[in-house]
Every structure is written in structure tokens, then in C-alpha cells.
Design a protein around this motif. Structure first.
Motif, short mmCIF file in Angstrom:
data_model
loop_
_atom_site.label_atom_id
_atom_site.label_comp_id
_atom_site.label_asym_id
_atom_site.label_seq_id
_atom_site.Cartn_x
_atom_site.Cartn_y
_atom_site.Cartn_z
N HIS A 98 67.38 -59.48 61.47
CA HIS A 98 68.88 -59.92 60.88
C HIS A 98 69.01 -61.55 60.75
N GLY A 99 69.73 -61.60 59.78
CA GLY A 99 70.30 -63.15 59.46
C GLY A 99 68.57 -64.00 58.96
N LEU A 100 68.59 -65.06 59.09
CA LEU A 100 67.39 -65.97 58.78
C LEU A 100 66.53 -66.44 60.01
N THR A 101 65.86 -65.32 60.40
CA THR A 101 64.97 -65.43 61.83
C THR A 101 63.36 -65.37 61.52
N VAL A 102 63.18 -65.21 60.27
CA VAL A 102 61.63 -65.22 59.96
C VAL A 102 61.78 -65.74 58.70
N LEU A 103 60.66 -66.61 58.45
CA LEU A 103 60.28 -67.17 56.99
C LEU A 103 58.75 -67.09 56.75
N ASN A 104 58.25 -66.44 55.90
CA ASN A 104 56.93 -66.31 55.51
C ASN A 104 56.58 -66.95 54.42
N PHE A 142 50.37 -63.39 57.00
CA PHE A 142 51.57 -63.92 57.65
C PHE A 142 51.75 -64.95 58.60
N ARG A 143 52.56 -65.91 58.43
CA ARG A 143 52.84 -67.07 59.56
C ARG A 143 54.45 -67.03 59.49
N ASP A 144 54.89 -67.18 60.47
CA ASP A 144 56.42 -67.37 60.67
C ASP A 144 56.48 -69.09 60.79
N LEU A 145 57.21 -69.54 59.78
CA LEU A 145 57.21 -70.84 59.70
C LEU A 145 58.72 -71.16 60.68
N LEU A 146 59.35 -70.28 61.07
CA LEU A 146 60.31 -70.66 61.94
C LEU A 146 60.06 -70.69 63.36
N ILE A 147 59.02 -70.29 63.90
CA ILE A 147 58.32 -70.28 65.23
C ILE A 147 58.65 -71.90 65.81
N PRO A 148 59.22 -71.99 66.68
CA PRO A 148 59.31 -73.32 67.20
C PRO A 148 57.86 -73.97 67.45
N GLY A 149 57.82 -75.02 67.04
CA GLY A 149 56.55 -75.91 67.23
C GLY A 149 55.58 -75.77 66.11
N PHE A 150 55.80 -74.82 65.18
CA PHE A 150 55.01 -74.73 63.93
C PHE A 150 54.71 -75.72 63.02
N PHE A 151 55.75 -76.63 62.86
CA PHE A 151 55.54 -77.74 61.98
C PHE A 151 55.22 -79.29 63.13
N ASN A 152 55.31 -79.06 64.34
CA ASN A 152 54.81 -80.19 64.93
C ASN A 152 54.26 -79.99 66.10
#
Length: 178
Positions: free
Chosen positions: A153-159, A168-178
Motif C-alpha cells: 500500500h502506498g509507496l513502501t517498496v521501490l525496486n 530484487f532490492r528494496d531501495l527504501l529499506i532504511p540504511g540502503f544508501f548509507n
């Protein structure tokens, strides 16, 4: 740096409005689609205007390169939505899409900007944006942005996938970019 800039206020199963402004950077701009510019662009091209809640068969690019985003199949066309001040496209989240045909273009860097308001992901890997070589999968020959393999629901996953991606990799997982 080559940029693919989509300024396409759109909504997936929602009613969302936004004002798009002209992009601050135009050098290397590959594509700019802006629903709010369609009345002016269509008038300049001697095309009839699109009415509110009408299916869109042709969307004219605002990048000044005479590009078109098209959909030839009636039941796969997004709806043009406008109140006279703001405009956006409403995609059904099932099979509506627009196609921009152009030759293969390699670029070492790319920026994609999409203004969207997704409400739900009912199916596996519902896409929001994709590029691909003709007749090949977007996740192996181009670039694919989707909402992942499970219902959300909503924007909770961005692959994000492309040629050489590992799946598949969820870019919205906290810490993915840092």
C-alpha cells in the motif's frame, strides 16, 4: 551527464495534483513529459485538445525535440485529468502505459525524476517506469523501477533493476544508501 527527466505529474489509482515547473538543467535532457503543458503543445502542433477524464493516445514532449509518448491500444491509455490549473495522467495500475520510441542510447550517468502518487501494488512487480531494447526485458536490457514482488500500500517498496543487476532490492529499506 545524460539525463532522462520525466516531469509527468501522474497518479496511479488516485486523485493527486501537482504543479510542474521547467527543469533547471536542460543540457543533456533526453525527455521531458509534462501533462500540464499539453494544451499549449497540442495547440502549437495543430492537434485537438484533450478533455478532462479523456484517454490519452498521444502525449507531446515538452523538451522541444518533437518526441511523442503514445498508446495505440484504447484500453491501455491513461486518463488526462485537469481542473484547468493543474493536470496529470491517471494510470489504472494494471496495464495503462505510454511508449516513447527512440533508438538505443548508452549513457554512463542518468537521472530520472518522476512525480507520482502510488496508492497500491496489487500484483508482483507493478512498474512505474521502464526502458528497454525492443523485444527484450526491461530489467535485463534497460532500466526498470517497480514496486516489488508483494502486495503493498502506498509507496513502501521501490525496486530498481537494470542489465547486470542482481535481482530484487528494496531501495527504501532504511540504511540502503548509507
Amino acid at each position: 551527464m545524460k539525463r532522462l527527466l520525466l516531469v509527468l505529474p501522474l497518479a496511479i489509482l488516485s486523485t493527486f495534483a501537482a504543479h510542474a515547473t521547467e527543469p533547471p538543467i536542460k543540457d543533456g535532457l533526453i525527455l521531458w513529459l509534462d501533462a500540464s503543458q499539453q494544451a499549449t503543445a497540442r495547440q502549437a502542433a495543430s492537434m485537438p485538445p484533450i478533455g478532462n477524464r479523456q484517454p490519452v493516445d498521444v502525449l507531446l514532449a515538452s523538451s522541444g525535440k518533437n518526441q511523442l509518448a503514445i498508446q495505440t491500444t484504447n484500453d491501455r491509455r491513461p486518463l488526462f485529468m485537469s481542473d484547468g490549473e493543474v493536470a496529470f495522467l491517471q494510470f489504472d495500475g494494471k496495464h495503462d502505459y505510454l511508449v516513447v520510441q527512440r533508438g538505443r542510447q548508452h549513457t554512463p550517468e542518468l537521472t530520472v525524476f518522476i512525480l507520482a502518487a502510488p496508492q497500491a501494488n496489487e500484483k508482483s512487480f507493478t512498474g512505474i517506469f521502464a526502458t528497454a531494447e525492443l523485444g527484450k526485458n526491461d530489467y535485463t536490457s534497460g532500466l526498470n523501477l517497480d514496486f516489488g514482488p508483494v502486495k503493498t500500500h502506498g509507496l513502501t517498496v521501490l525496486n530498481v533493476e537494470s542489465g547486470g543487476a542482481t535481482g530484487f532490492r528494496d531501495l527504501l529499506i532504511p540504511g540502503f544508501f548509507n
